[in-house]
Design an enzyme around this catalytic site. Structure first.
Site, PDB file in Angstrom:
ATOM      1  N   ARG A  82       0.852  -1.187   0.000  1.00  0.00           N
ATOM      2  CA  ARG A  82       0.000   0.000   0.000  1.00  0.00           C
ATOM      3  C   ARG A  82       0.892   1.242   0.000  1.00  0.00           C
ATOM      4  O   ARG A  82       1.972   1.236   0.599  1.00  0.00           O
ATOM      5  CB  ARG A  82      -0.890   0.018   1.241  1.00  0.00           C
ATOM      6  CG  ARG A  82      -2.038  -0.985   1.195  1.00  0.00           C
ATOM      7  CD  ARG A  82      -2.970  -0.811   2.375  1.00  0.00           C
ATOM      8  NE  ARG A  82      -2.355  -1.177   3.629  1.00  0.00           N
ATOM      9  CZ  ARG A  82      -1.851  -0.337   4.510  1.00  0.00           C
ATOM     10  NH1 ARG A  82      -1.904   0.974   4.288  1.00  0.00           N
ATOM     11  NH2 ARG A  82      -1.303  -0.762   5.625  1.00  0.00           N
ATOM     12  N   TYR A 225      -1.548  -3.444  -6.877  1.00  0.00           N
ATOM     13  CA  TYR A 225      -1.291  -4.239  -5.676  1.00  0.00           C
ATOM     14  C   TYR A 225      -2.386  -4.134  -4.604  1.00  0.00           C
ATOM     15  O   TYR A 225      -2.783  -3.021  -4.214  1.00  0.00           O
ATOM     16  CB  TYR A 225       0.038  -3.793  -5.047  1.00  0.00           C
ATOM     17  CG  TYR A 225       0.565  -4.837  -4.093  1.00  0.00           C
ATOM     18  CD1 TYR A 225       1.314  -5.902  -4.565  1.00  0.00           C
ATOM     19  CD2 TYR A 225       0.249  -4.789  -2.754  1.00  0.00           C
ATOM     20  CE1 TYR A 225       1.750  -6.892  -3.710  1.00  0.00           C
ATOM     21  CE2 TYR A 225       0.692  -5.778  -1.895  1.00  0.00           C
ATOM     22  CZ  TYR A 225       1.443  -6.820  -2.382  1.00  0.00           C
ATOM     23  OH  TYR A 225       1.863  -7.798  -1.545  1.00  0.00           O
ATOM     24  N   LYS A 234      -9.474  -1.898   1.877  1.00  0.00           N
ATOM     25  CA  LYS A 234      -9.166  -0.736   2.718  1.00  0.00           C
ATOM     26  C   LYS A 234      -9.930   0.508   2.255  1.00  0.00           C
ATOM     27  O   LYS A 234     -10.388   1.297   3.072  1.00  0.00           O
ATOM     28  CB  LYS A 234      -7.665  -0.461   2.703  1.00  0.00           C
ATOM     29  CG  LYS A 234      -6.795  -1.658   3.089  1.00  0.00           C
ATOM     30  CD  LYS A 234      -7.081  -2.143   4.492  1.00  0.00           C
ATOM     31  CE  LYS A 234      -6.070  -3.212   4.898  1.00  0.00           C
ATOM     32  NZ  LYS A 234      -6.340  -3.741   6.241  1.00  0.00           N
ATOM     33  N   HIS A 254     -10.983  -1.753  11.718  1.00  0.00           N
ATOM     34  CA  HIS A 254      -9.862  -2.600  11.282  1.00  0.00           C
ATOM     35  C   HIS A 254      -9.658  -3.687  12.351  1.00  0.00           C
ATOM     36  O   HIS A 254      -8.670  -3.676  13.080  1.00  0.00           O
ATOM     37  CB  HIS A 254      -8.624  -1.709  11.140  1.00  0.00           C
ATOM     38  CG  HIS A 254      -7.474  -2.362  10.443  1.00  0.00           C
ATOM     39  ND1 HIS A 254      -6.171  -1.961  10.620  1.00  0.00           N
ATOM     40  CD2 HIS A 254      -7.421  -3.391   9.558  1.00  0.00           C
ATOM     41  CE1 HIS A 254      -5.368  -2.709   9.881  1.00  0.00           C
ATOM     42  NE2 HIS A 254      -6.097  -3.571   9.229  1.00  0.00           N
ATOM     43  N   SER A 276      -0.077  -3.171  12.343  1.00  0.00           N
ATOM     44  CA  SER A 276       0.559  -4.241  11.563  1.00  0.00           C
ATOM     45  C   SER A 276       1.759  -4.808  12.325  1.00  0.00           C
ATOM     46  O   SER A 276       2.292  -4.163  13.233  1.00  0.00           O
ATOM     47  CB  SER A 276       0.971  -3.729  10.190  1.00  0.00           C
ATOM     48  OG  SER A 276       1.846  -2.650  10.352  1.00  0.00           O
ATOM     49  N   CYS A 278       1.747  -7.280  14.442  1.00  0.00           N
ATOM     50  CA  CYS A 278       1.433  -7.647  15.827  1.00  0.00           C
ATOM     51  C   CYS A 278       0.717  -8.995  15.897  1.00  0.00           C
ATOM     52  O   CYS A 278       0.068  -9.310  16.890  1.00  0.00           O
ATOM     53  CB  CYS A 278       0.567  -6.573  16.478  1.00  0.00           C
ATOM     54  SG  CYS A 278       1.470  -5.057  16.841  1.00  0.00           S
ATOM     55  N   ASP A 301      -9.674  -9.347   9.390  1.00  0.00           N
ATOM     56  CA  ASP A 301      -9.096  -8.012   9.182  1.00  0.00           C
ATOM     57  C   ASP A 301     -10.059  -6.860   9.463  1.00  0.00           C
ATOM     58  O   ASP A 301      -9.646  -5.856  10.018  1.00  0.00           O
ATOM     59  CB  ASP A 301      -8.583  -7.905   7.730  1.00  0.00           C
ATOM     60  CG  ASP A 301      -7.649  -6.720   7.524  1.00  0.00           C
ATOM     61  OD1 ASP A 301      -6.860  -6.417   8.444  1.00  0.00           O
ATOM     62  OD2 ASP A 301      -7.705  -6.089   6.448  1.00  0.00           O
ATOM     63  N   ARG A 393       2.141 -11.979  -0.332  1.00  0.00           N
ATOM     64  CA  ARG A 393       0.777 -12.220   0.149  1.00  0.00           C
ATOM     65  C   ARG A 393       0.159 -13.484  -0.420  1.00  0.00           C
ATOM     66  O   ARG A 393       0.564 -13.969  -1.478  1.00  0.00           O
ATOM     67  CB  ARG A 393      -0.116 -11.043  -0.270  1.00  0.00           C
ATOM     68  CG  ARG A 393       0.309  -9.706   0.304  1.00  0.00           C
ATOM     69  CD  ARG A 393      -0.225  -9.518   1.676  1.00  0.00           C
ATOM     70  NE  ARG A 393       0.186  -8.270   2.291  1.00  0.00           N
ATOM     71  CZ  ARG A 393      -0.520  -7.644   3.223  1.00  0.00           C
ATOM     72  NH1 ARG A 393      -1.662  -8.120   3.633  1.00  0.00           N
ATOM     73  NH2 ARG A 393      -0.062  -6.541   3.774  1.00  0.00           N
ATOM     74  N   ARG A 424       2.502  -3.251  20.117  1.00  0.00           N
ATOM     75  CA  ARG A 424       3.768  -3.964  20.345  1.00  0.00           C
ATOM     76  C   ARG A 424       4.595  -3.098  21.273  1.00  0.00           C
ATOM     77  O   ARG A 424       5.198  -2.117  20.848  1.00  0.00           O
ATOM     78  CB  ARG A 424       4.454  -4.171  18.996  1.00  0.00           C
ATOM     79  CG  ARG A 424       5.812  -4.822  19.043  1.00  0.00           C
ATOM     80  CD  ARG A 424       6.375  -4.911  17.637  1.00  0.00           C
ATOM     81  NE  ARG A 424       5.866  -6.079  16.933  1.00  0.00           N
ATOM     82  CZ  ARG A 424       6.456  -7.270  16.940  1.00  0.00           C
ATOM     83  NH1 ARG A 424       7.591  -7.455  17.594  1.00  0.00           N
ATOM     84  NH2 ARG A 424       5.949  -8.278  16.282  1.00  0.00           N
TER      85      ARG A 424
HETATM   86  C1  OXD Z   1      -2.985  -4.146   6.350  1.00  0.00           C
HETATM   87  C2  OXD Z   1      -3.488  -5.329   5.626  1.00  0.00           C
HETATM   88  O1  OXD Z   1      -2.045  -3.505   5.862  1.00  0.00           O
HETATM   89  O2  OXD Z   1      -4.458  -5.937   6.109  1.00  0.00           O
HETATM   90  O3  OXD Z   1      -3.529  -3.836   7.397  1.00  0.00           O
HETATM   91  O4  OXD Z   1      -2.942  -5.660   4.574  1.00  0.00           O
HETATM   92 MN    MN Z   2      -5.357  -4.939   7.724  1.00  0.00          MN
END
Ligand code: OXD
Ligand code: MN
Length: 616
Positions: A82, A225, A234, A254, A276, A278, A301, A393, A424
Site C-alpha cells: 500500500r 497491488y 481498505k 480494522h 501491523s 502484531c 481483518d 501475500r 507492540r
Molecule cells: C494491512 C493489511 O495492511 O491488512 O492492514 O494488509
Molecule cells: Mn489490515
C-alpha cells in the site's frame, strides 16, 4: 479502437439500472478501453481470466499436484505494498481529513484524475465488477461497483468479496452502491500514440489512491497491488465505510472477529484491533492451549458493527477472503492458515520452488537449495536477498480455513462481548488490562502505539501511534472518529462490549520475551471472558483493571512468578512520561479532541499520582 457510447450501453446486462450504465459509459468514454466485460462472478469467467493471465505471463500456474488451482504473480519491485504517501482523503474542508491523513482539494483532485484517467485503458478490457461487502442482502452489508482494467484484480476480488450477478441483482432491485474506479495506469499505447506490448505486471510510477468522503467515491490509479487495487478492502470497507458509519450510526473497524466457545458450551464473540506486525492473522486463527476452549474465525481483518434490536453490538466480516502476509506463516506459527493455502490460492511475490510450489522465509527452518525469488531471479541460500518479498501475500477464500465459524456469513452478524486493542510494547503496557468503562476504552484505543523496533524505522524505542489500528484507514478526522466512538458508547449503554488492552510483546531487562504468545494468548482472553461473566474480581491499576494474583490461567505453562509479575509491572514514573507523550499527541488534533478524552488523561494522571504516593 475505443468503443462508442451506444456500444458501451449494449454490453450491459439487461437489468443494469440506467444510472449505473450511464456511469460505466462515462468512465469508458474517459478511459477509452477496447472492450467492456461485466463480471458475472462465475467459475467459467474466473477460469478464463486465469488462463489468460497464465498465457500473458502475469500468472505462473503452480504444480497442480502440490497446489491445485493455484497461481503465483510477481509484481514490479516498485509496486509491492500500500502507498500511504499517495493515499488521499479529498474532503471539501481539510479539517475533515485531519492531521493524520493526506488531504487534497476534491475539485483539484478530480481535475488531476480526469487527466490521468484520460485514455488510460486504451488497448485493454475494462471489467465492471458488481460486489457486495458482507453477505448479500444483509442489513449491515453494502454494495459497490469496481471498474478495473486488471484481470488480476477481478480474480482477487472474486475471493475477497462477493462479486457478480447476485450483487448486480441487488443493485437492480434498488440497492445503493459505492462507485470505485481503478486503473493500473499502463495503456497499451505509448505517450506518442504507438501501440506497445503489455507487461506481466502493468503499473505506473505515478500513483493516486483517492477517496471522496462527501460523494462516497473511490478512484485509484497506478498500482495493481492489494490494498491499492482491491477497492472493496481498505478503500471501501474502511475509509469510505468509516464515513458512512459516522453518518448512519455504526462502526467500520480494522478488527478481526472471533467466536470463542468455553468448556461449558457458552459462546462469546470478540473483535480485536492490532497495528501491523502484531500477529493479527495468528490471533484470527488462534489454537487455544487451554483444554476445552474452542476458537473459530469470523473475520481476519475488518469488522462492521451495528447496534442490534436487542441493544447489543453485532459484527459482520464484510470480506469473503483473506489477503494475508505469507512470510512467517508455518506449521508452528499458524498451522490453520497454512492448511487453508493447500489449494485455490493466488500468491503474490513469494518464491517458486523447482517443483512448481511456493516458499517464503519462515515456512521451513531449512530453505530449499534453489528457488526462483519474488523478482524471478535464481536464488540460493546465503545469497543475501530474501526469497519472498517481506510483504508477499496470499489471497484465499475464507471458507478454506478449518477454523472458519459456521456462522461467519450470518447476515445478522455476531453479538460482541469483548473488544481488544493491541500494540507492540516492550515496556509499560501489561499483558492484559480491562478498561474502567467505555470512555476509558476509547482513550485506550485512541492511544494505541507500537515501539519502533529497528533503526531503519526511526529511533529505537520511540512510539508510533496507531489509534484503533486505523491510522492509514480512517476516512475522516481521527479526533471526530473518537467522538463518534463515544457517541456509539452512549447508544449501547450497559449493553456495550467490555474493552481490554493486550500486549503480547513485553520484554524483560535482558530483552527476552516475557510471554510465549501464539496459542497461549488464549489465556489472557480467557480472563477477559471470565470478567464478562463476572466470575473473577480484578485489581484496579494505572492502566486499567488487571488480573488478581493467581487468576490468570497459567496451568501447564512454563512461566516463573517473576516473569508473571513482570508482565503486569506498572512503573508510575514511566507512566508519567507516557501521559506526557499522550498530551503531546492529542495536541496535534487541537480542539477536536473530545472533552471525555482529556478527562480520561486527567483520570490516568490521578491514578499515576496515587501510585507514586504509594511507592514513596
Ligand atoms: C494491512 C493489511 O495492511 O491488512 O492492514 O494488509
Ligand atoms: Mn489490515
Amino acid at each position: 479502437m475505443a468503443l462508442e457510447v451506444t456500444t458501451i450501453a449494449s454490453t450491459a446486462p439487461a437489468n443494469a439500472p440506467e444510472e449505473l450504465v450511464t456511469w460505466v459509459a462515462g468512465v469508458a468514454e474517459l478511459t477509452k478501453p477496447d472492450a467492456i466485460h461485466w463480471c458475472d462472478g462465475s467459475e467459467a469467467e474466473r477460469d478464463r481470466l486465469n488462463a489468460q493471465m497464465v498465457a500473458s505471463g502475469t500468472f505462473v500456474q503452480l504444480n497442480p499436484e502440490k497446489r491445485p488451482n493455484s497461481y503465483l504473480a510477481r509484481s514490479e519491485p516498485s509496486d509491492v505494498a500500500r502507498v500511504e504517501s499517495r493515499t488521499f482523503i479529498c474532503s471539501a474542508d481539510p479539517d475533515d481529513a485531519g492531521p493524520t491523513n493526506n488531504w487534497a482539494d476534491p475539485v483539484e483532485m478530480k481535475k488531476t484524475l480526469a487527466w490521468l484517467f484520460a485514455g488510460c485503458m486504451r488497448g485493454r478490457t475494462m471489467y465492471v465488477i458488481p460486489f457486495s461487502m458482507g453477505p448479500l442482502g444483509g442489513e449491515i452489508s453494502k454494495l459497490g461497483i469496481e471498474i478495473t482494467d486488471s484481470p488480476y484484480v477481478v480474480v482477487n476480488m472474486r475471493m475477497m468479496t462477493r462479486i457478480g450477478k447476485p450483487a448486480l441483482d441487488a443493485i437492480a432491485a434498488g440497492g445503493t452502491w459505492v462507485p470505485a474506479v481503478h486503473s493500473v495506469g499502463y495503456p497499451l499505447v505509448d505517450p506518442d500514440g504507438n501501440a506497445r506490448a503489455d507487461v506481466p505486471w502493468p503499473c505506473s510510477d505515478e500513483k493516486y489512491i483517492t477517496h471522496f468522503p462527501e460523494t462516497h467515491e473511490i478512484w485509484s490509479y497506478g498500482s495493481g497491488y492489494g490494498g491499492n487495487a482491491l477497492l472493496g478492502k481498505k478503500c471501501y470497507a474502511l475509509r469510505i465505510a468509516s464515513v458512512l458509519a459516522r453518518e448512519e450510526g455504526w462502526l467500520a473497524e480494522h478488527m478481526l472477529i472471533l467466536r470463542i466457545t468455553g468448556p461449558d458450551g457458552r459462546e462469546y464473540h470478540l473483535t480485536a484491533a492490532f497495528p501491523s506486525a502484531c500477529g493479527k492473522t495468528n490471533l484470527a486463527m488462534l489454537r487455544p492451549t487451554i483444554p476445552g476452549w474452542k476458537v473459530e474465525t469470523v473475520g481476519d481483518d475488518i469488522a462492521w458493527m451495528r447496534p442490534g434490536a436487542d441493544g447489543r453490538l453485532y459484527a459482520i466480516n464484510p470480506e469473503a477472503g483473506f489477503f494475508g502476509v505469507a512470510p512467517g506463516t508455518s506449521e508452528e506459527t499458524n498451522p490453520t492458515c497454512l492448511h487453508a493455502l493447500n489449494h485455490d490460492v493466488i500468491f503474490t511475490n513469494v518464491a517458486l520452488t523447482d517443483d512448481g510450489d511456493i516458499w517464503w522465509e519462515g515456512l521451513t527452518d531449512v530453505p530449499p537449495d534453489h528457488l526462483i525469488d519474488w523478482q524471478g531471479l535464481d536464488w540460493t541460500p546465503g545469497c543475501g536477498r530474501p526469497a519472498a518479498h517481506p510483504n508477499s501475500r496470499f489471497t484465499v477464500h475464507a471458507s478454506q480455513a478449518e477454523s472458519i465459524s459456521p456462522d461467519w456469513e450470518d447476515p445478522a452478524g455476531v453479538p460482541i462481548d469483548v473488544i481488544l486493542f493491541g500494540g507492540r510494547r516492550a515496556r509499560n503496557i501489561p499483558l492484559i488490562s480491562e478498561s474502567y468503562d467505555w470512555e476509558h476504552g476509547v482513550f485506550v484505543g485512541a492511544t494505541v502505539s507500537s515501539e519502533q523496533t529497528a533503526a531503519a524505522e526511526g529511533t529505537v524505542g520511540s512510539l508510533r501511534r496507531d489509534p484503533f489500528a486505523m491510522l492509514p484507514f480512517c476516512g475522516y478526522n481521527m479526533a471526530d472518529y473518537w467522538a463518534h466512538w463515544l457517541k456509539v458508547g452512549l447508544v449501547l449503554g450497559d449493553k456495550a462490549p467490555k474493552i481490554f488492552q493486550v500486549n503480547w510483546f513485553r520484554k524483560d531487562a535482558d530483552g527476552k520475551w516475557l510471554w510465549p504468545g501464539f496459542g497461549d494468548n488464549s489465556r489472557p482472553i480467557e480472563w477477559a471472558l471470565r470478567r464478562v461473566n463476572g466470575e473473577v474480581e480484578a485489581v484496579d491499576a494505572i492502566s486499567g483493571r488487571i488480573p488478581a494474583p493467581g487468576d490468570l490461567n497459567v496451568e501447564g505453562l512454563d512461566i516463573s512468578e517473576q516473569q508473571l509479575s513482570a508482565l503486569f509491572e506498572l512503573d508510575p514514573d514511566a507512566w508519567d512520561r507516557e501521559a506526557a507523550l499522550t498530551e503531546e499527541y492529542f495536541a496535534q488534533f487541537g480542539d477536536k479532541v473530545p472533552e471525555a478524552l482529556h478527562q480520561q488523561l486527567w483520570y490516568l494522571r490521578e491514578r499515576i499520582a496515587k501510585a507514586q504516593d504509594a511507592a514513596e
